[in-house]
Motif scaffolding. Structure first.
Motif, PDB file in Angstrom:
ATOM      1  N   SER A   2      44.931  27.617  39.516  1.00 52.37           N
ATOM      2  CA  SER A   2      43.639  27.634  40.182  1.00 52.37           C
ATOM      3  C   SER A   2      43.305  29.024  40.696  1.00 52.37           C
ATOM      4  O   SER A   2      44.108  29.667  41.330  1.00 52.37           O
ATOM      5  N   ASP A   3      42.095  29.471  40.392  1.00 56.33           N
ATOM      6  CA  ASP A   3      41.614  30.740  40.901  1.00 56.33           C
ATOM      7  C   ASP A   3      40.485  30.535  41.894  1.00 56.33           C
ATOM      8  O   ASP A   3      39.785  31.465  42.249  1.00 56.33           O
ATOM      9  N   ALA A  22      25.886  19.271  36.041  1.00 53.98           N
ATOM     10  CA  ALA A  22      26.653  19.710  34.882  1.00 53.98           C
ATOM     11  C   ALA A  22      28.118  19.586  35.294  1.00 53.98           C
ATOM     12  O   ALA A  22      28.551  20.239  36.246  1.00 53.98           O
ATOM     13  N   VAL A  23      28.853  18.717  34.606  1.00 57.05           N
ATOM     14  CA  VAL A  23      30.257  18.455  34.925  1.00 57.05           C
ATOM     15  C   VAL A  23      31.113  19.114  33.848  1.00 57.05           C
ATOM     16  O   VAL A  23      31.098  18.689  32.687  1.00 57.05           O
ATOM     17  N   PHE A  24      31.825  20.156  34.247  1.00 52.85           N
ATOM     18  CA  PHE A  24      32.678  20.916  33.331  1.00 52.85           C
ATOM     19  C   PHE A  24      34.128  20.586  33.652  1.00 52.85           C
ATOM     20  O   PHE A  24      34.595  20.840  34.765  1.00 52.85           O
ATOM     21  N   THR A  25      34.805  19.983  32.689  1.00 51.34           N
ATOM     22  CA  THR A  25      36.198  19.569  32.863  1.00 51.34           C
ATOM     23  C   THR A  25      37.034  20.339  31.847  1.00 51.34           C
ATOM     24  O   THR A  25      36.706  20.327  30.660  1.00 51.34           O
ATOM     25  N   ALA A  26      38.093  21.023  32.310  1.00 53.00           N
ATOM     26  CA  ALA A  26      38.827  21.901  31.404  1.00 53.00           C
ATOM     27  C   ALA A  26      40.320  21.927  31.694  1.00 53.00           C
ATOM     28  O   ALA A  26      40.762  21.716  32.824  1.00 53.00           O
ATOM     29  N   GLY A  62      48.298  18.355  37.505  1.00 53.52           N
ATOM     30  CA  GLY A  62      48.638  18.512  36.091  1.00 53.52           C
ATOM     31  C   GLY A  62      47.851  19.586  35.369  1.00 53.52           C
ATOM     32  O   GLY A  62      48.079  19.834  34.190  1.00 53.52           O
ATOM     33  N   GLY A  63      46.895  20.238  36.053  1.00 61.68           N
ATOM     34  CA  GLY A  63      46.191  21.352  35.454  1.00 61.68           C
ATOM     35  C   GLY A  63      44.786  21.075  34.963  1.00 61.68           C
ATOM     36  O   GLY A  63      44.150  21.952  34.380  1.00 61.68           O
ATOM     37  N   TYR A  98      40.541  28.657  27.578  1.00 61.10           N
ATOM     38  CA  TYR A  98      40.590  27.193  27.620  1.00 61.10           C
ATOM     39  C   TYR A  98      41.362  26.620  26.450  1.00 61.10           C
ATOM     40  O   TYR A  98      41.156  26.999  25.294  1.00 61.10           O
ATOM     41  N   GLN A  99      42.226  25.662  26.775  1.00 65.03           N
ATOM     42  CA  GLN A  99      42.907  24.867  25.759  1.00 65.03           C
ATOM     43  C   GLN A  99      41.926  23.814  25.245  1.00 65.03           C
ATOM     44  O   GLN A  99      41.850  23.545  24.062  1.00 65.03           O
ATOM     45  N   SER A 100      41.196  23.218  26.180  1.00 60.81           N
ATOM     46  CA  SER A 100      40.169  22.241  25.840  1.00 60.81           C
ATOM     47  C   SER A 100      39.209  22.107  27.010  1.00 60.81           C
ATOM     48  O   SER A 100      39.553  22.445  28.147  1.00 60.81           O
ATOM     49  N   TYR A 101      37.996  21.640  26.722  1.00 62.46           N
ATOM     50  CA  TYR A 101      37.048  21.352  27.791  1.00 62.46           C
ATOM     51  C   TYR A 101      35.999  20.369  27.316  1.00 62.46           C
ATOM     52  O   TYR A 101      35.806  20.169  26.112  1.00 62.46           O
ATOM     53  N   THR A 102      35.325  19.757  28.267  1.00 59.00           N
ATOM     54  CA  THR A 102      34.151  18.942  28.001  1.00 59.00           C
ATOM     55  C   THR A 102      33.081  19.335  29.000  1.00 59.00           C
ATOM     56  O   THR A 102      33.376  19.784  30.110  1.00 59.00           O
TER      57      THR A 102
END
Length: 126
Positions: A2-3, A22-26, A62-63, A98-102
């Motif tokens: 976390s930054d 806007a919900v950004f999950t990463a 868990g990140g 990012y490894q992944s995001y939605t």
């Protein structure tokens, strides 16, 4: 990973609908060079968008990181979406951070909140 600065213990207030979120999950990758600086710049930029209402951040142990941005109307959200620096940060995020995001965008039709004013007093037998 976390930054984000230590978040306050209060969420962004409930606003009078309608408004947009806007919900950004990463999940971030191991490569984070330049992320903190870019993240701080993005927070400065979005605060300058007319109609930007606020932002909440959360990070699971868990990140999984979640950022929710609140916007008064679709025009404000579109201005943020089309910002050239934001677009460049998105591209770099896909390439490196990012490894992944939605991303989920929704129009809020109902909103309310609650804040406890005083600590509850326990009942005591006496």
């Amino acid at each position: 990973m976390s930054d984000y600065p230590e978040a306050s213990a209060a969420p962004v207030e409930a606003f009078e609908p309608p408004y947009y979120v806007a919900v950004f999950t990463a999940v971030r990758s191991q490569e984070q060079s330049g992320y903190s600086e870019t993240n701080a710049r993005m927070e400065d930029l979005v605060n300058d968008v007319p109609g930007f209402l606020g932002m909440d951040h959360a990070q699971t142990p868990g990140g999984l990181g979640i950022t929710v941005g609140y916007f008064r109307d679709a025009d404000a959200l579109m201005e943020w979406r089309n910002n050239a620096e934001h677009r460049a940060a998105q591209q770099r995020g896909q390439a490196e951070w990012y490894q992944s995001y939605t991303l989920h965008v929704a129009k809020v039709e109902r909103s309310h909140g609650f804040t406890r004013v005083h600590a509850p007093q326990s009942a005591t037998a006496g």
